[in-house]
Write a protein that holds these residues in place. Structure first.
Motif, PDB file in Angstrom:
ATOM      1  N   ASN A  93       3.963  10.977  10.063  1.00 49.45           N
ATOM      2  CA  ASN A  93       3.307  11.234   8.776  1.00 49.45           C
ATOM      3  C   ASN A  93       3.330   9.991   7.900  1.00 49.45           C
ATOM      4  O   ASN A  93       3.621  10.051   6.715  1.00 49.45           O
ATOM      5  CB  ASN A  93       4.031  12.387   8.051  1.00 49.45           C
ATOM      6  N   GLN A  94       3.035   8.850   8.471  1.00 47.85           N
ATOM      7  CA  GLN A  94       3.156   7.592   7.741  1.00 47.85           C
ATOM      8  C   GLN A  94       2.215   7.494   6.552  1.00 47.85           C
ATOM      9  O   GLN A  94       2.503   6.827   5.566  1.00 47.85           O
ATOM     10  CB  GLN A  94       2.918   6.413   8.685  1.00 47.85           C
ATOM     11  N   GLY A  95       1.097   8.144   6.613  1.00 48.38           N
ATOM     12  CA  GLY A  95       0.147   8.027   5.507  1.00 48.38           C
ATOM     13  C   GLY A  95       0.264   9.120   4.475  1.00 48.38           C
ATOM     14  O   GLY A  95      -0.478   9.142   3.512  1.00 48.38           O
TER      15      GLY A  95
ATOM     16  N   ASN B  66       5.769   4.539   1.013  1.00 48.50           N
ATOM     17  CA  ASN B  66       6.337   5.820   1.449  1.00 48.50           C
ATOM     18  C   ASN B  66       7.390   5.630   2.527  1.00 48.50           C
ATOM     19  O   ASN B  66       8.445   6.279   2.516  1.00 48.50           O
ATOM     20  CB  ASN B  66       5.227   6.736   1.982  1.00 48.50           C
ATOM     21  N   LEU B  67       7.117   4.731   3.487  1.00 51.95           N
ATOM     22  CA  LEU B  67       8.081   4.487   4.557  1.00 51.95           C
ATOM     23  C   LEU B  67       9.383   3.915   4.009  1.00 51.95           C
ATOM     24  O   LEU B  67      10.479   4.317   4.426  1.00 51.95           O
ATOM     25  CB  LEU B  67       7.475   3.534   5.596  1.00 51.95           C
TER      26      LEU B  67
ATOM     27  N   ARG C  76       2.319  11.797   1.681  1.00 43.25           N
ATOM     28  CA  ARG C  76       3.214  11.618   0.553  1.00 43.25           C
ATOM     29  C   ARG C  76       4.668  11.794   0.997  1.00 43.25           C
ATOM     30  O   ARG C  76       4.957  12.443   1.984  1.00 43.25           O
ATOM     31  CB  ARG C  76       2.883  12.639  -0.546  1.00 43.25           C
TER      32      ARG C  76
ATOM     33  N   GLU D 257       1.146   3.719   2.063  1.00 45.92           N
ATOM     34  CA  GLU D 257       1.788   4.025   3.343  1.00 45.92           C
ATOM     35  C   GLU D 257       3.098   3.265   3.498  1.00 45.92           C
ATOM     36  O   GLU D 257       4.121   3.853   3.861  1.00 45.92           O
ATOM     37  CB  GLU D 257       0.836   3.668   4.486  1.00 45.92           C
ATOM     38  N   SER D 258       3.088   1.974   3.225  1.00 49.22           N
ATOM     39  CA  SER D 258       4.294   1.158   3.357  1.00 49.22           C
ATOM     40  C   SER D 258       5.361   1.573   2.347  1.00 49.22           C
ATOM     41  O   SER D 258       6.552   1.632   2.669  1.00 49.22           O
ATOM     42  CB  SER D 258       3.965  -0.328   3.164  1.00 49.22           C
TER      43      SER D 258
ATOM     44  N   ASN E 138       0.843  -1.187   0.000  1.00 51.41           N
ATOM     45  CA  ASN E 138       0.000   0.000   0.000  1.00 51.41           C
ATOM     46  C   ASN E 138       0.884   1.244   0.000  1.00 51.41           C
ATOM     47  O   ASN E 138       2.106   1.175   0.195  1.00 51.41           O
ATOM     48  CB  ASN E 138      -0.934   0.016   1.216  1.00 51.41           C
TER      49      ASN E 138
ATOM     50  N   SER F 166       8.848  11.207   9.997  1.00 46.92           N
ATOM     51  CA  SER F 166       8.260  10.181   9.138  1.00 46.92           C
ATOM     52  C   SER F 166       7.279   9.307   9.915  1.00 46.92           C
ATOM     53  O   SER F 166       6.281   8.843   9.372  1.00 46.92           O
ATOM     54  CB  SER F 166       9.364   9.315   8.515  1.00 46.92           C
TER      55      SER F 166
END
Length: 249
Positions: free
Chosen positions: A206-208, A56-57, A210, A53-54, A51, A203
């Motif tokens: 703000n995991q969800g 982006n991390l 951009r 979120e993952s 997804n 980070s």
């Protein structure tokens, strides 16, 4: 001025050639770069990034670790180059005429840090290109990190790398004990951690969001402390880099 430039150029060329002759070191560097990008792409296209979120991390964390990789490259390359030059005393014979201590110190710093800086910049540019390719393939668009992140990558981290190199040289001249230099030579590299921790904490909150929301609140204080540290180490190094004294020892 021309003679100083030619002296710096001779030092840089000699140290680069010295590294390129060490096959095991080249294998290590190639393996490091390959492992970084293979792992980066594997995670980005694996089920871990199922997804936004993952994904982006993963993209953020690899970007945050680039400065640490830069410091590691300095410690693995510059340390050996500096120790060899100081112990063999071959550094000084590269100069065709008398130069001030500060020019000797600047020359050795540039020659020892040149290749690590080039490799670090290649790593950063490669990451940014790879990052945007992944973003395009994953249909999340192109992203450019904000100014603070670019400052972190391309100004503060190179300054920390140069400061660490100067400190290794200074320590080598002062203690002349390889074990002590190896143990404490990387201390200036810790200057990168306030910005790193700020980025990491940001980070998490703000995991969800951009990826381009990375903000580094401690950048100004980090830059100021690093600059002051660099100037102090340069001053001490210039005073310690005494041509006549070292040649006699």
């Amino acid at each position: 001025m021309r003679k100083q430039f030619l002296s710096y150029e001779a030092l840089i060329q000699k140290d680069v050639r010295k590294v390129l002759r060490k096959k095991m070191l080249l294998v290590y560097l190639i393996s490091f770069f390959a492992a970084f990008f293979v792992t980066f792409n594997f995670l980005a296209f694996s089920s871990f990034a199922s997804n936004l979120e993952s994904l982006n991390l993963i993209l953020q964390y690899f970007g945050m670790f680039l400065p640490i990789a830069g410091i590691s490259i300095v410690l693995s390359l510059s340390f050996n180059l500096i120790i060899d030059e100081i112990q063999s005393k071959t550094l000084f014979y590269l100069f065709s005429g008398p130069l001030e201590n500060k020019h000797l110190f600047i020359g050795k710093t540039l020659s020892a840090a040149a290749l690590p800086l080039i490799l670090y910049l290649i790593l950063c540019v490669g990451y940014l290109i790879n990052f945007n390719i992944i973003s395009y393939i994953k249909n999340i668009g192109y992203y450019l990190f904000n100014l603070s992140y670019f400052t972190y990558l391309f100004i503060i981290t190179p300054l920390v790398m140069l400061t660490t190199t100067m400190f290794i040289i200074l320590l080598s001249l002062k203690v002349k004990d390889v074990r002590i230099v190896r143990k404490y030579g990387g201390l200036p590299g810790l200057l990168i951690f306030p910005a790193f921790l700020s980025s990491y904490i940001n980070s998490l909150y703000n995991q969800g969001a951009r990826v381009n929301i990375i903000k580094l609140k401690f950048l100004p204080i980090t830059f100021l402390i690093t600059l002051i540290t660099a100037l102090i180490i340069f001053y001490l190094g210039e005073k310690s880099f005494d041509y006549e004294k070292i040649i006699k020892e």
